[in-house]
Design an enzyme around this catalytic site. Structure first.
Site, PDB file in Angstrom:
ATOM      1  N   ASP A  29      -7.194  -0.419 -13.628  1.00 12.44           N
ATOM      2  CA  ASP A  29      -6.597  -1.819 -13.475  1.00 12.44           C
ATOM      3  C   ASP A  29      -6.587  -2.240 -14.494  1.00 12.44           C
ATOM      4  O   ASP A  29      -8.033  -2.661 -15.083  1.00 12.44           O
ATOM      5  CB  ASP A  29      -6.423  -2.442 -12.136  1.00 12.44           C
ATOM      6  CG  ASP A  29      -5.671  -4.087 -11.561  1.00 12.44           C
ATOM      7  OD1 ASP A  29      -5.569  -4.632 -12.943  1.00 12.44           O
ATOM      8  OD2 ASP A  29      -5.407  -4.355 -10.476  1.00 12.44           O
ATOM      9  N   ILE A  30      -5.681  -3.113 -15.083  1.00  7.16           N
ATOM     10  CA  ILE A  30      -5.655  -3.757 -16.814  1.00  7.16           C
ATOM     11  C   ILE A  30      -6.445  -4.784 -16.196  1.00  7.16           C
ATOM     12  O   ILE A  30      -7.033  -5.604 -17.505  1.00  7.16           O
ATOM     13  CB  ILE A  30      -4.234  -4.144 -17.157  1.00  7.16           C
ATOM     14  CG1 ILE A  30      -4.798  -3.968 -18.737  1.00  7.16           C
ATOM     15  CG2 ILE A  30      -3.751  -4.617 -16.476  1.00  7.16           C
ATOM     16  CD1 ILE A  30      -5.213  -2.675 -19.405  1.00  7.16           C
ATOM     17  N   GLU A  88       2.865  -8.569  -6.925  1.00 11.93           N
ATOM     18  CA  GLU A  88       2.872  -8.275  -7.912  1.00 11.93           C
ATOM     19  C   GLU A  88       4.123  -7.080  -8.317  1.00 11.93           C
ATOM     20  O   GLU A  88       4.410  -7.577  -9.209  1.00 11.93           O
ATOM     21  CB  GLU A  88       2.208  -8.576  -9.124  1.00 11.93           C
ATOM     22  CG  GLU A  88       1.752  -8.943 -10.839  1.00 11.93           C
ATOM     23  CD  GLU A  88       0.863  -8.672 -10.858  1.00 11.93           C
ATOM     24  OE1 GLU A  88      -0.651  -9.153 -10.333  1.00 11.93           O
ATOM     25  OE2 GLU A  88       1.081  -8.190 -12.215  1.00 11.93           O
ATOM     26  N   HIS A  93       1.004   0.699  -3.592  1.00 10.46           N
ATOM     27  CA  HIS A  93      -0.188   0.863  -4.777  1.00 10.46           C
ATOM     28  C   HIS A  93      -1.384   0.661  -3.703  1.00 10.46           C
ATOM     29  O   HIS A  93      -1.683  -0.794  -2.794  1.00 10.46           O
ATOM     30  CB  HIS A  93      -0.251   0.785  -5.656  1.00 10.46           C
ATOM     31  CG  HIS A  93      -0.366  -0.456  -6.066  1.00 10.46           C
ATOM     32  ND1 HIS A  93       0.767  -1.478  -6.441  1.00 10.46           N
ATOM     33  CD2 HIS A  93      -1.506  -1.895  -6.229  1.00 10.46           C
ATOM     34  CE1 HIS A  93       0.785  -2.985  -6.330  1.00 10.46           C
ATOM     35  NE2 HIS A  93      -0.548  -2.833  -6.281  1.00 10.46           N
ATOM     36  N   HIS A  95      -5.629  -0.573  -4.325  1.00 11.88           N
ATOM     37  CA  HIS A  95      -6.509  -0.989  -5.372  1.00 11.88           C
ATOM     38  C   HIS A  95      -7.962  -0.513  -4.595  1.00 11.88           C
ATOM     39  O   HIS A  95      -8.854  -0.920  -3.679  1.00 11.88           O
ATOM     40  CB  HIS A  95      -6.979  -2.356  -5.263  1.00 11.88           C
ATOM     41  CG  HIS A  95      -5.551  -3.078  -5.968  1.00 11.88           C
ATOM     42  ND1 HIS A  95      -6.073  -3.631  -6.739  1.00 11.88           N
ATOM     43  CD2 HIS A  95      -4.465  -3.796  -5.203  1.00 11.88           C
ATOM     44  CE1 HIS A  95      -4.626  -4.986  -7.064  1.00 11.88           C
ATOM     45  NE2 HIS A  95      -3.672  -4.368  -6.151  1.00 11.88           N
TER      46      HIS A  95
END
Ligand code: AMP
Length: 134
Positions: A29-30, A88, A93, A95
């Protein structure tokens, strides 16, 4: 239009890749909540995780478990927390977040600002760990 995650999977947008198989893809994750915060996505693009068909859903969880095991081997933590919100990016997905306390799962906390070299170092470690397990 393709989601940002489909663009990442297709190599149209760069990412810090962790793992991939025929149906799933994992990358850092960015805006990480912790070092090693990873996203695991199905390659098929469906917005809401509970709209995935049974096979893809269970395959996603199975793949996420393998990635989580690879993360916990190289990132010091108590365990790997698993979060799903998807508010978002409209591409289902999971995390995976290395945690030591419940407060480490607080999504309202400031995210870590990591340098590119730090992302690369973390991704390389997890990738190596994943590959050593398969
Ligand atoms: P959510 O859809 O609410 O689960 O959040 C989407 C997550 O994707 C956030 O944690 C973002 O930091 C992350 N994200 C968005 N764009 C990228 C990207 N290009 N590379 C890596 N992570 C991303």
């Amino acid at each position: 239009m393709a989601s940002i995650f489909t663009k990442i999977i297709n190599g149209d947008i760069p990412c810090y890749k962790i793992a991939e198989d025929e149906n799933y893809f994992a990358f850092l994750d960015i805006n990480p909540m912790a070092k090693g915060h990873t996203l695991v996505v199905p390659k098929s693009e469906v917005d809401y995780i509970f709209d995935l068909d049974e096979e893809v859903y269970s395959g996603l969880m199975k793949f996420a478990k393998k990635v989580g095991r690879a993360i916990e081997k190289v990132i010091p933590c108590n365990r790997i927390g698993l979060l799903v919100f998807g508010l978002e990016v409209p591409h289902a997905h999971v995390h995976l977040i290395p945690i030591n306390a419940a407060s480490d799962m607080d999504i309202s906390k400031d995210k870590l600002a990591l340098k590119k070299e730090e992302f690369v170092e973390i991704a390389d470690k997890i990738l190596e760990s994943f590959e050593s397990m398969t």
